[in-house]
Write a protein that holds these residues in place. Structure first.
Motif, PDB file in Angstrom:
ATOM      1  N   LYS A 128       8.618  25.695  26.299  1.00 40.76           N
ATOM      2  CA  LYS A 128       7.918  26.899  25.838  1.00 40.76           C
ATOM      3  C   LYS A 128       8.465  27.218  24.463  1.00 40.76           C
ATOM      4  N   GLY A 129       7.564  27.572  23.564  1.00 41.51           N
ATOM      5  CA  GLY A 129       7.984  27.859  22.195  1.00 41.51           C
ATOM      6  C   GLY A 129       7.953  26.604  21.338  1.00 41.51           C
ATOM      7  N   GLU A 130       8.802  26.587  20.341  1.00 48.76           N
ATOM      8  CA  GLU A 130       8.731  25.574  19.295  1.00 48.76           C
ATOM      9  C   GLU A 130       9.978  24.710  19.342  1.00 48.76           C
ATOM     10  N   PHE A 131       9.808  23.409  19.304  1.00 50.07           N
ATOM     11  CA  PHE A 131      10.946  22.496  19.257  1.00 50.07           C
ATOM     12  C   PHE A 131      11.193  22.097  17.805  1.00 50.07           C
ATOM     13  N   VAL A 132      12.323  21.470  17.588  1.00 46.29           N
ATOM     14  CA  VAL A 132      12.656  21.036  16.230  1.00 46.29           C
ATOM     15  C   VAL A 132      11.703  19.912  15.779  1.00 46.29           C
ATOM     16  N   ARG A 133      11.323  19.950  14.532  1.00 43.72           N
ATOM     17  CA  ARG A 133      10.526  18.858  13.952  1.00 43.72           C
ATOM     18  C   ARG A 133      11.435  17.646  13.814  1.00 43.72           C
ATOM     19  N   HIS A 134      10.966  16.500  14.298  1.00 45.89           N
ATOM     20  CA  HIS A 134      11.847  15.320  14.306  1.00 45.89           C
ATOM     21  C   HIS A 134      11.015  14.049  14.392  1.00 45.89           C
ATOM     22  N   GLN A 135      11.676  12.931  14.334  1.00 45.64           N
ATOM     23  CA  GLN A 135      11.008  11.648  14.525  1.00 45.64           C
ATOM     24  C   GLN A 135      11.971  10.669  15.170  1.00 45.64           C
ATOM     25  N   HIS A 136      11.396   9.634  15.810  1.00 47.24           N
ATOM     26  CA  HIS A 136      12.185   8.546  16.378  1.00 47.24           C
ATOM     27  C   HIS A 136      11.817   7.288  15.594  1.00 47.24           C
ATOM     28  N   ASP A 137      12.779   6.749  14.875  1.00 51.85           N
ATOM     29  CA  ASP A 137      12.463   5.634  13.983  1.00 51.85           C
ATOM     30  C   ASP A 137      12.157   4.346  14.743  1.00 51.85           C
ATOM     31  N   GLU A 138      12.707   4.200  15.946  1.00 51.67           N
ATOM     32  CA  GLU A 138      12.625   2.918  16.638  1.00 51.67           C
ATOM     33  C   GLU A 138      11.743   2.935  17.874  1.00 51.67           C
ATOM     34  N   THR A 139      11.341   4.125  18.337  1.00 47.37           N
ATOM     35  CA  THR A 139      10.651   4.178  19.635  1.00 47.37           C
ATOM     36  C   THR A 139       9.425   5.080  19.578  1.00 47.37           C
ATOM     37  N   ASP A 140       8.375   4.637  20.291  1.00 46.04           N
ATOM     38  CA  ASP A 140       7.194   5.463  20.492  1.00 46.04           C
ATOM     39  C   ASP A 140       7.522   6.520  21.547  1.00 46.04           C
ATOM     40  N   ASP A 141       6.825   7.644  21.485  1.00 42.52           N
ATOM     41  CA  ASP A 141       7.197   8.815  22.284  1.00 42.52           C
ATOM     42  C   ASP A 141       5.988   9.225  23.137  1.00 42.52           C
ATOM     43  N   PHE A 142       6.128   9.106  24.466  1.00 47.98           N
ATOM     44  CA  PHE A 142       5.034   9.333  25.411  1.00 47.98           C
ATOM     45  C   PHE A 142       5.078  10.757  25.951  1.00 47.98           C
ATOM     46  N   PHE A 143       3.967  11.492  25.843  1.00 45.51           N
ATOM     47  CA  PHE A 143       3.841  12.842  26.401  1.00 45.51           C
ATOM     48  C   PHE A 143       2.625  12.891  27.330  1.00 45.51           C
ATOM     49  N   LEU A 144       2.821  13.311  28.579  1.00 46.22           N
ATOM     50  CA  LEU A 144       1.704  13.586  29.499  1.00 46.22           C
ATOM     51  C   LEU A 144       1.862  15.020  29.979  1.00 46.22           C
ATOM     52  N   VAL A 145       0.821  15.836  29.777  1.00 46.36           N
ATOM     53  CA  VAL A 145       0.890  17.234  30.207  1.00 46.36           C
ATOM     54  C   VAL A 145       0.505  17.336  31.687  1.00 46.36           C
ATOM     55  N   LEU A 146       1.377  17.998  32.460  1.00 52.17           N
ATOM     56  CA  LEU A 146       1.144  18.214  33.897  1.00 52.17           C
ATOM     57  C   LEU A 146       0.607  19.616  34.153  1.00 52.17           C
ATOM     58  N   SER A 147       1.067  20.590  33.386  1.00 59.37           N
ATOM     59  CA  SER A 147       0.540  21.955  33.469  1.00 59.37           C
ATOM     60  C   SER A 147       0.761  22.616  32.121  1.00 59.37           C
ATOM     61  N   GLY A 148      -0.035  23.649  31.841  1.00 62.28           N
ATOM     62  CA  GLY A 148       0.113  24.356  30.571  1.00 62.28           C
ATOM     63  C   GLY A 148      -0.636  23.679  29.446  1.00 62.28           C
ATOM     64  N   GLU A 149      -0.115  23.794  28.243  1.00 59.79           N
ATOM     65  CA  GLU A 149      -0.778  23.226  27.058  1.00 59.79           C
ATOM     66  C   GLU A 149       0.267  22.945  25.987  1.00 59.79           C
ATOM     67  N   LEU A 150       0.222  21.729  25.462  1.00 58.95           N
ATOM     68  CA  LEU A 150       1.195  21.316  24.447  1.00 58.95           C
ATOM     69  C   LEU A 150       0.477  20.983  23.151  1.00 58.95           C
ATOM     70  N   THR A 151       0.998  21.521  22.064  1.00 60.38           N
ATOM     71  CA  THR A 151       0.520  21.128  20.738  1.00 60.38           C
ATOM     72  C   THR A 151       1.579  20.251  20.082  1.00 60.38           C
ATOM     73  N   LEU A 152       1.140  19.111  19.586  1.00 61.70           N
ATOM     74  CA  LEU A 152       2.021  18.241  18.804  1.00 61.70           C
ATOM     75  C   LEU A 152       1.598  18.362  17.345  1.00 61.70           C
ATOM     76  N   ARG A 153       2.459  18.970  16.561  1.00 59.33           N
ATOM     77  CA  ARG A 153       2.164  19.127  15.129  1.00 59.33           C
ATOM     78  C   ARG A 153       2.615  17.872  14.404  1.00 59.33           C
ATOM     79  N   LEU A 154       1.641  17.119  13.941  1.00 59.76           N
ATOM     80  CA  LEU A 154       1.902  15.883  13.200  1.00 59.76           C
ATOM     81  C   LEU A 154       1.787  16.182  11.706  1.00 59.76           C
ATOM     82  N   PRO A 155       2.145  15.232  10.853  1.00 54.76           N
ATOM     83  CA  PRO A 155       2.106  15.516   9.411  1.00 54.76           C
ATOM     84  C   PRO A 155       0.734  15.970   8.912  1.00 54.76           C
ATOM     85  N   GLU A 156      -0.334  15.368   9.450  1.00 55.10           N
ATOM     86  CA  GLU A 156      -1.661  15.654   8.899  1.00 55.10           C
ATOM     87  C   GLU A 156      -2.570  16.438   9.835  1.00 55.10           C
TER      88      GLU A 156
END
Lengths: 117, 117
Positions: free
Chosen positions: B37-65
Motif C-alpha cells: 500500500k502506498g508508494e515503493f522506492v523507484r528502482h531497477q534490477h539490472d540482471e533479472t526480470d520482475d514478475f508481478f501478479l495481482v491477487l487483490s486490489g490494484e497495482l500501478t507500475l510507474r515505468l519511465p514512459e
C-alpha cells in the motif's frame, strides 16, 4: 511482452485442452495459460520443477504416494524428477511456469507445441 | 515445499507492507506473496526480470514512459534494467517471482530481508 497480461482474456482465446499457450516470458521461463479437462499422461521432468497455479476449476496432481488437490488461488511445485499425472474432473484453467523449451509431457517427441497467445 | 500453497491463507499471516514472504521455490526462483500500500522506492534490477501478479486490489507500475495498472488476474513482467516504481492506492496483494536472492529494492544494502512463510 510490452503489455500487461489479463489471464482470463488470454484464456478466452484457448479452445482446446492440454495445449499450453505462452503469454509471456521472464528469466528464461515461459508463462503459459492452459485449459485442462480429463486425465493427462503420467510423466516427469528430470531437470526442471513444474509450477501449477489454479485459476478456475480444480486440479488433482497424482504423485507416486499421494494426491494434491488444487483449487483457485492454490499452487504447487512438482519437484524435478517426481512423476505426476494431472487430472481435472471439470474444465480447469491454469497458469504454468516452466523454463522455456520444457516439453509438457516430459518427452520432446510427444510434447504439445508451444503456442504464443 | 511439500504441500500446496493457498495464497490467501499465506497472505492472512502477513502483517506489514512491502515485506515479501517466500512461500515456495522452483528452478532457482522464489515464489513470494506480499501486501503493498502506498508508494515503493523507484528502482531497477539490472540482471533479472520482475514478475508481478495481482491477487487483490490494484497495482500501478510507474515505468519511465508510462504506467501499467494491474487488477486481480493480471500480470506484468518488468524487463531487466527498466526502472519502475510500484504504487497502490489501496491495500493490494501480489504474487512475486524472482530469482532467489534478488534484492527487492534493486540494492542489497536497502533490500527487505526474505522471510519464509
Amino acid at each position: 511482452m510490452n503489455d500487461k497480461v489479463n489471464l482470463a482474456a488470454k484464456l478466452a482465446h484457448v479452445a482446446s485442452y492440454w495445449s499450453p499457450h505462452t503469454v509471456g516470458q521472464f528469466n528464461g521461463c515461459d508463462l503459459m495459460v492452459v485449459k485442462v479437462k480429463g486425465e493427462f499422461v503420467r510423466h516427469q521432468h528430470d531437470e526442471t520443477d513444474d509450477f501449477f497455479l489454479v485459476l478456475s476449476g480444480e486440479l488433482t496432481l497424482r504423485l507416486p504416494e499421494r494426491e494434491i488437490v488444487l483449487r483457485p488461488g492454490e499452487l504447487y511445485v512438482v519437484p524435478r524428477g517426481v512423476e505426476h499425472q494431472p487430472f481435472a474432473a471439470v474444465e480447469t484453467e491454469l497458469l504454468l511456469i516452466e523454463p522455456s523449451g520444457t516439453p509438457n509431457t516430459g518427452d520432446a517427441r510427444t510434447a504439445a507445441p508451444r503456442r504464443l497467445l
